[in-house]
Design a protein around this motif. Structure first.
Motif, PDB file in Angstrom:
ATOM      1  N   ARG A  61       0.853  -1.195   0.000  1.00  0.00           N
ATOM      2  CA  ARG A  61       0.000   0.000   0.000  1.00  0.00           C
ATOM      3  C   ARG A  61       0.883   1.236   0.000  1.00  0.00           C
ATOM      4  O   ARG A  61       2.067   1.171   0.358  1.00  0.00           O
ATOM      5  N   ALA A  62       0.287   2.388  -0.373  1.00  0.00           N
ATOM      6  CA  ALA A  62       0.946   3.687  -0.286  1.00  0.00           C
ATOM      7  C   ALA A  62      -0.147   4.733  -0.166  1.00  0.00           C
ATOM      8  O   ALA A  62      -1.016   4.827  -1.039  1.00  0.00           O
ATOM      9  N   HIS A  63      -0.131   5.492   0.915  1.00  0.00           N
ATOM     10  CA  HIS A  63      -1.172   6.495   1.151  1.00  0.00           C
ATOM     11  C   HIS A  63      -0.761   7.375   2.313  1.00  0.00           C
ATOM     12  O   HIS A  63       0.217   7.088   3.022  1.00  0.00           O
ATOM     13  N   VAL A  64      -1.484   8.462   2.511  1.00  0.00           N
ATOM     14  CA  VAL A  64      -1.301   9.313   3.684  1.00  0.00           C
ATOM     15  C   VAL A  64      -2.237   8.809   4.775  1.00  0.00           C
ATOM     16  O   VAL A  64      -3.417   8.558   4.524  1.00  0.00           O
ATOM     17  N   ALA A  65      -1.714   8.647   5.981  1.00  0.00           N
ATOM     18  CA  ALA A  65      -2.477   8.063   7.078  1.00  0.00           C
ATOM     19  C   ALA A  65      -2.885   9.128   8.085  1.00  0.00           C
ATOM     20  O   ALA A  65      -2.189  10.131   8.286  1.00  0.00           O
ATOM     21  N   ASP A  66      -4.027   8.901   8.698  1.00  0.00           N
ATOM     22  CA  ASP A  66      -4.446   9.697   9.847  1.00  0.00           C
ATOM     23  C   ASP A  66      -3.410   9.502  10.951  1.00  0.00           C
ATOM     24  O   ASP A  66      -3.040   8.366  11.262  1.00  0.00           O
ATOM     25  N   PRO A  67      -2.871  10.578  11.543  1.00  0.00           N
ATOM     26  CA  PRO A  67      -1.869  10.410  12.609  1.00  0.00           C
ATOM     27  C   PRO A  67      -2.324   9.474  13.727  1.00  0.00           C
ATOM     28  O   PRO A  67      -1.494   8.821  14.368  1.00  0.00           O
ATOM     29  N   GLU A  68      -3.647   9.386  13.962  1.00  0.00           N
ATOM     30  CA  GLU A  68      -4.148   8.479  14.995  1.00  0.00           C
ATOM     31  C   GLU A  68      -3.949   7.020  14.606  1.00  0.00           C
ATOM     32  O   GLU A  68      -4.030   6.133  15.442  1.00  0.00           O
ATOM     33  N   HIS A  69      -3.733   6.763  13.318  1.00  0.00           N
ATOM     34  CA  HIS A  69      -3.555   5.390  12.837  1.00  0.00           C
ATOM     35  C   HIS A  69      -2.088   4.983  12.767  1.00  0.00           C
ATOM     36  O   HIS A  69      -1.780   3.878  12.332  1.00  0.00           O
ATOM     37  N   VAL A  70      -1.185   5.875  13.170  1.00  0.00           N
ATOM     38  CA  VAL A  70       0.251   5.630  13.027  1.00  0.00           C
ATOM     39  C   VAL A  70       0.823   5.108  14.334  1.00  0.00           C
ATOM     40  O   VAL A  70       0.599   5.699  15.400  1.00  0.00           O
ATOM     41  N   ALA A  71       1.545   4.006  14.252  1.00  0.00           N
ATOM     42  CA  ALA A  71       2.158   3.421  15.439  1.00  0.00           C
ATOM     43  C   ALA A  71       3.302   4.292  15.934  1.00  0.00           C
ATOM     44  O   ALA A  71       3.855   5.113  15.186  1.00  0.00           O
ATOM     45  N   ASP A  72       3.653   4.122  17.215  1.00  0.00           N
ATOM     46  CA  ASP A  72       4.782   4.860  17.780  1.00  0.00           C
ATOM     47  C   ASP A  72       6.048   4.556  16.994  1.00  0.00           C
ATOM     48  O   ASP A  72       6.191   3.486  16.386  1.00  0.00           O
ATOM     49  N   ALA A  73       6.976   5.482  17.007  1.00  0.00           N
ATOM     50  CA  ALA A  73       8.237   5.306  16.279  1.00  0.00           C
ATOM     51  C   ALA A  73       8.963   4.071  16.791  1.00  0.00           C
ATOM     52  O   ALA A  73       8.976   3.795  17.989  1.00  0.00           O
ATOM     53  N   PRO A  74       9.572   3.291  15.874  1.00  0.00           N
ATOM     54  CA  PRO A  74      10.338   2.119  16.309  1.00  0.00           C
ATOM     55  C   PRO A  74      11.629   2.544  16.991  1.00  0.00           C
ATOM     56  O   PRO A  74      11.923   3.729  17.117  1.00  0.00           O
ATOM     57  N   GLY A  75      12.410   1.558  17.405  1.00  0.00           N
ATOM     58  CA  GLY A  75      13.650   1.852  18.108  1.00  0.00           C
ATOM     59  C   GLY A  75      14.733   2.353  17.167  1.00  0.00           C
ATOM     60  O   GLY A  75      14.488   3.157  16.278  1.00  0.00           O
ATOM     61  N   ARG A  76      15.929   1.844  17.325  1.00  0.00           N
ATOM     62  CA  ARG A  76      17.084   2.309  16.562  1.00  0.00           C
ATOM     63  C   ARG A  76      16.813   2.195  15.062  1.00  0.00           C
ATOM     64  O   ARG A  76      16.450   1.140  14.557  1.00  0.00           O
ATOM     65  N   PRO A  77      16.988   3.285  14.303  1.00  0.00           N
ATOM     66  CA  PRO A  77      16.710   3.222  12.863  1.00  0.00           C
ATOM     67  C   PRO A  77      17.752   2.382  12.137  1.00  0.00           C
ATOM     68  O   PRO A  77      18.952   2.515  12.387  1.00  0.00           O
ATOM     69  N   PRO A  78      17.333   1.493  11.227  1.00  0.00           N
ATOM     70  CA  PRO A  78      18.304   0.743  10.430  1.00  0.00           C
ATOM     71  C   PRO A  78      18.971   1.654   9.415  1.00  0.00           C
ATOM     72  O   PRO A  78      18.613   2.823   9.247  1.00  0.00           O
ATOM     73  N   ASN A  79      19.954   1.094   8.699  1.00  0.00           N
ATOM     74  CA  ASN A  79      20.758   1.923   7.795  1.00  0.00           C
ATOM     75  C   ASN A  79      19.927   2.580   6.706  1.00  0.00           C
ATOM     76  O   ASN A  79      20.202   3.720   6.315  1.00  0.00           O
ATOM     77  N   PHE A  80      18.917   1.873   6.190  1.00  0.00           N
ATOM     78  CA  PHE A  80      18.102   2.449   5.120  1.00  0.00           C
ATOM     79  C   PHE A  80      17.371   3.689   5.627  1.00  0.00           C
ATOM     80  O   PHE A  80      17.314   4.717   4.932  1.00  0.00           O
ATOM     81  N   ALA A  81      16.826   3.618   6.839  1.00  0.00           N
ATOM     82  CA  ALA A  81      16.135   4.770   7.410  1.00  0.00           C
ATOM     83  C   ALA A  81      17.113   5.906   7.685  1.00  0.00           C
ATOM     84  O   ALA A  81      16.802   7.089   7.456  1.00  0.00           O
ATOM     85  N   LYS A  82      18.313   5.581   8.157  1.00  0.00           N
ATOM     86  CA  LYS A  82      19.320   6.622   8.399  1.00  0.00           C
ATOM     87  C   LYS A  82      19.681   7.332   7.092  1.00  0.00           C
ATOM     88  O   LYS A  82      19.836   8.556   7.045  1.00  0.00           O
ATOM     89  N   MET A  83      19.859   6.544   6.030  1.00  0.00           N
ATOM     90  CA  MET A  83      20.199   7.129   4.736  1.00  0.00           C
ATOM     91  C   MET A  83      19.097   8.081   4.263  1.00  0.00           C
ATOM     92  O   MET A  83      19.376   9.191   3.788  1.00  0.00           O
ATOM     93  N   LEU A  84      17.832   7.665   4.431  1.00  0.00           N
ATOM     94  CA  LEU A  84      16.728   8.519   4.010  1.00  0.00           C
ATOM     95  C   LEU A  84      16.670   9.792   4.848  1.00  0.00           C
ATOM     96  O   LEU A  84      16.369  10.867   4.324  1.00  0.00           O
ATOM     97  N   ARG A  85      16.954   9.687   6.122  1.00  0.00           N
ATOM     98  CA  ARG A  85      16.951  10.894   6.966  1.00  0.00           C
ATOM     99  C   ARG A  85      18.020  11.886   6.491  1.00  0.00           C
ATOM    100  O   ARG A  85      17.785  13.094   6.435  1.00  0.00           O
ATOM    101  N   ASN A  86      19.180  11.360   6.125  1.00  0.00           N
ATOM    102  CA  ASN A  86      20.248  12.244   5.661  1.00  0.00           C
ATOM    103  C   ASN A  86      19.867  12.936   4.352  1.00  0.00           C
ATOM    104  O   ASN A  86      20.162  14.115   4.153  1.00  0.00           O
ATOM    105  N   ARG A  87      19.191  12.204   3.468  1.00  0.00           N
ATOM    106  CA  ARG A  87      18.891  12.757   2.148  1.00  0.00           C
ATOM    107  C   ARG A  87      17.592  13.558   2.116  1.00  0.00           C
ATOM    108  O   ARG A  87      17.454  14.468   1.291  1.00  0.00           O
ATOM    109  N   LEU A  88      16.623  13.197   2.973  1.00  0.00           N
ATOM    110  CA  LEU A  88      15.292  13.787   2.848  1.00  0.00           C
ATOM    111  C   LEU A  88      14.955  14.834   3.910  1.00  0.00           C
ATOM    112  O   LEU A  88      13.994  15.580   3.744  1.00  0.00           O
ATOM    113  N   SER A  89      15.691  14.864   5.007  1.00  0.00           N
ATOM    114  CA  SER A  89      15.352  15.816   6.061  1.00  0.00           C
ATOM    115  C   SER A  89      15.365  17.239   5.521  1.00  0.00           C
ATOM    116  O   SER A  89      16.362  17.707   4.973  1.00  0.00           O
ATOM    117  N   GLY A  90      14.243  17.932   5.642  1.00  0.00           N
ATOM    118  CA  GLY A  90      14.123  19.290   5.156  1.00  0.00           C
ATOM    119  C   GLY A  90      13.784  19.403   3.680  1.00  0.00           C
ATOM    120  O   GLY A  90      13.623  20.509   3.163  1.00  0.00           O
TER     121      GLY A  90
END
Length: 731
Positions: A61-90
């Motif tokens: 799936r791919a869509h925008v979710a109601d914030p009430e439907h979003v689970a709490d943030a997971p723990g330590r981000p894996p490398n793929f998430a870290k890479m996206l944060r570096n490239r996409l933040s801002g």
């Protein structure tokens, strides 16, 4: 009926228009859940918080979710998430497109320093790939190496082979594709025209054509009716004429489908969701449905309910072993990826060697290759067509001319010929518009490019090894946490009185890590003893940002009388949250004032106390009086102020163990009781980095699990909470 778990091509076509309405939203952070659910948290000027969800596992799936439907943030981000944060933040979300009629969405993000493309593959095994501005893969959830395409770091991203779009095909093209089939109508629509089973049946129903009718028995009128039904669906999607529906199915008391479709019985359970569509379907005519204003909202509601229905159906007792994360599978997965990456590196070595060998063969057969190039160039200079050149070379080969015999292919569209060189007949494609040296250099450059890709793959394998170690560490932490929980349970059972047991964190041999990721952590911050958030700027840019972006109408603005203090906000609510007027207690106000004073020039100048004032947000302005100038990070305050005099310059820095584990710092009255261990400081002689090391050593000495302090409260992390200037530890 089976519940829908993947969005179709038609669904994605309907979603793209709605998702593009969020263009301009700015990316805050990226999260990855369970290696297949990507969450991008964005901020939109008009809508506030925007949660973009992309899932590519069993559910796609791919869509925008109601914030009430979003689970709490997971723990330590894996490398793929870290890479996206570096490239996409801002970065700004620039838009999304569907690739042809495939289940592929391409999301574009723009930032001043670099643009990024996210490709979500919502088919097959599923994948998400991040591409740079040249289309090269920066990172992907899964590495794909097939004969038809490659998706791997360092490689150019390759889309799958094009698929026919049945919504755009002409009547003639539609008839031709249908007539080529030896199956029935519905199967041909589903597979060869890429509609999928449900929409193939829907088209047959709308056209009034029997689904099982063999294609070779279908009349031209029946094919025309099918094409018209398809065209109407396509036109409806293009015009945005949608009427989204979530379809439900009643269950009987035993959880089985109610064959009568009667959802009104008292013994019936709540109906389960079975499908979500952009418009009502004749195939679902007998099912109850719920309408929505947008297809995105319908998709969000459907998958939210589907997830919770799956959870409820598979719910296990709290102590069941099934609740244990499958670390072994994750470890095996990372090891498989490492093995694939090793294979890729070996492949790069082989490819680079082959390119160099081809370059060397050009020099080894220099005269022959030069003769081929000269022959073709002379012919082209005389406007000889490529077909005639090929015929001439073929005739020369029959006469035994070596240069002609070496040519095995002529491609006029690219201006190249392919020759066989060397004892083993290695084939080399050469550009007829260039000389032997230029062609050889091109091959050497290609070898170098492949070796650069090898270097990228070697970096990727190191990242994967780091992720493997992180999984092993999480496994150890989980085991320690379970052991601690078992110890707590045993203690609880042996404890006859009913008082709550207080955990002695300092003596615990192992403390589980539960890292938060809160939006305010890049600022100075603390929570008051009563629980309100206070944030302050670290520099002029953050001072500007706090006032312009984060100051709500019910917040309080604090600043020191001394020049050089941070903008300090006592928050009544978080960003994008509605807030009512708050009657802050005197203690809460004084803690915010102490925070403002302690991180100001009062501390840096060695003063033991300072004065602060408080105003309402509407008293803060960036508009100066006529003829005046306001520096960046400064503001004009108009109206009466509430003063706090002789506020002590003191901060406490400590380690919090519950409900999350992290370093914290701020006014002692707000920190000491919240921290498992803390140290109080005042202005003094030790430089900020030296004081941070002293605090770290002191805190570390108090915990039996000293590795825990190193992980959550290193000297660098503690230094973030120390005021600028010298400090002394208060005995």
């Amino acid at each position: 009926m089976d519940q829908k778990r993947e969005l179709s091509s038609i669904d994605l076509g309907a979603l793209v228009t709605e998702l593009n309405r969020y263009a301009g939203a700015k990316v805050d952070k990226a999260y990855l859940y369970d290696d297949d659910l990507l969450r991008l948290k964005l901020r939109d000027f008009d809508r506030g918080r925007v949660e973009l969800m992309i899932e590519v596992g069993d559910v796609k799936r791919a869509h925008v979710a109601d914030p009430e439907h979003v689970a709490d943030a997971p723990g330590r981000p894996p490398n793929f998430a870290k890479m996206l944060r570096n490239r996409l933040s801002g970065a700004d979300f620039a838009g999304v497109e569907q690739y042809e009629f495939d289940r592929i969405l391409t999301f574009e993000f723009e930032r001043e320093d670099e643009n990024t493309t996210l490709v979500a593959e919502l088919f097959g095994q599923g994948n998400v790939a991040a591409l740079d501005e040249t289309g090269e893969v920066v990172g992907s959830l899964s590495t794909v190496r097939l004969k038809s395409r490659t998706v791997a770091p360092g490689a150019q991203y390759e889309y799958p082979a094009s698929r026919l779009n049945p919504l755009d095909v002409s009547l003639g093209g539609f008839k031709r594709h249908m007539r080529e089939s030896d199956s029935d109508v519905v199967r041909t629509l589903a597979t060869q025209l890429n509609l999928g089973g449900l929409y193939a049946e829907e088209v047959c129903t709308r056209a009034g054509v029997e689904k099982t009718l063999p294609v070779d028995e279908a009349t031209d009128d029946q094919l025309r009716a099918l094409h018209e039904a398809l065209s109407r669906i396509g036109e409806r999607l293009r015009s945005g004429d949608i009427d989204p529906r979530v379809y439900e199915e009643a269950l009987d008391g035993d959880g089985e489908e109610d064959g009568n479709g009667d959802a009104g019985s008292d013994t019936d359970r709540d109906p389960r969701v079975v499908d979500v569509t952009p418009f009502p379907l004749s195939e679902h005519e007998g099912l109850p449905s719920v309408g929505f204003d947008s297809f995105n909202a319908a998709v969000d509601e459907y998958f939210y309910r589907l997830e919770h229905e799956d959870t409820d159906a598979g719910e296990a007792p709290a102590d069941a072993s099934a609740s244990r994360p499958d670390f072994e599978e994750e470890i095996a997965k990372q090891e498989r990826i490492i093995e694939q990456q090793r294979g890729a590196i070996e492949g790069f070595d082989e490819q680079a060697a082959q390119e160099r060998e081809r370059a060397e063969l050009l020099y080894a057969e220099y005269d022959l290759v030069d003769e081929v190039l000269s022959t073709v160039r002379d012919a082209r200079a005389n406007d000889v067509p490529w077909d005639e050149i090929a015929d001439t070379l073929a005739a020369g080969a029959e006469r035994g001319i070596p240069a002609a015999e070496a040519v095995v292919d002529v491609d006029g569209s690219d201006g190249t010929v392919t020759v066989e060189l060397g004892d083993d007949g290695t084939r080399v494609e050469i550009d007829t518009g260039a000389g032997v040296e230029v062609n050889a250099d091109r091959l050497y450059q290609e070898a170098k490019r492949i070796e650069d890709k090898k270097a990228g793959a070697e970096q990727a394998i190191e990242s994967t090894r780091a992720e493997l170690e992180a999984v092993k560490e999480r496994k150890a932490e989980w085991a320690a946490q379970q052991a601690a929980a078992d110890d707590d349970q045993s203690d609880s059972e042996e404890d006859d009185d009913e008082e709550e047991h207080e955990i002695d964190w300092l003596s615990r041999s192992s403390i589980p890590i539960r890292r938060p990721e809160d939006w305010y952590e890049r600022f100075r911050w603390f929570h008051t003893a009563s629980g309100y958030l206070v944030i302050g700027g670290r520099n002029a840019d953050q001072n500007e940002e706090l006032v312009k972006k984060y100051m709500g109408k019910h917040d309080r603005f604090f600043h020191t009388q001394a020049h050089g203090g941070p903008v300090t906000l006592l928050k009544a609510a978080g960003p994008s949250e509605s807030a009512d007027p708050v009657d802050f207690s005197e203690q809460t106000l004084r803690e915010a004032a102490q925070f403002a004073v302690s991180y100001s020039s009062d501390w840096k100048d060695g003063r033991g106390a300072g004065d602060a004032y408080m105003v309402e947000p509407d008293q803060v302005s960036k508009t100066p009086e006529s003829g005046e100038y306001i520096e960046k990070g400064s503001f004009v305050i108009r109206g009466d102020r509430t003063y706090f005099e002789d506020v002590p310059c003191r901060v406490a820095v400590g380690v919090q163990c519950e409900p999350v584990t992290r370093a914290i710092g701020g006014p002692p009255s707000a920190i000491v009781d919240r921290a498992a261990a803390s140290v109080t400081l005042e202005p003094g002689m030790y430089a900020q980095n030296d004081a941070a090391m002293m605090v770290y050593r002191e805190l570390k000495s108090r915990f039996a699990d000293q590795s825990f302090v190193r992980k959550v409260a290193s000297a660098d992390q503690l230094q973030e909470f120390l005021p600028p200037g010298g400090s002394d530890i208060v005995d």
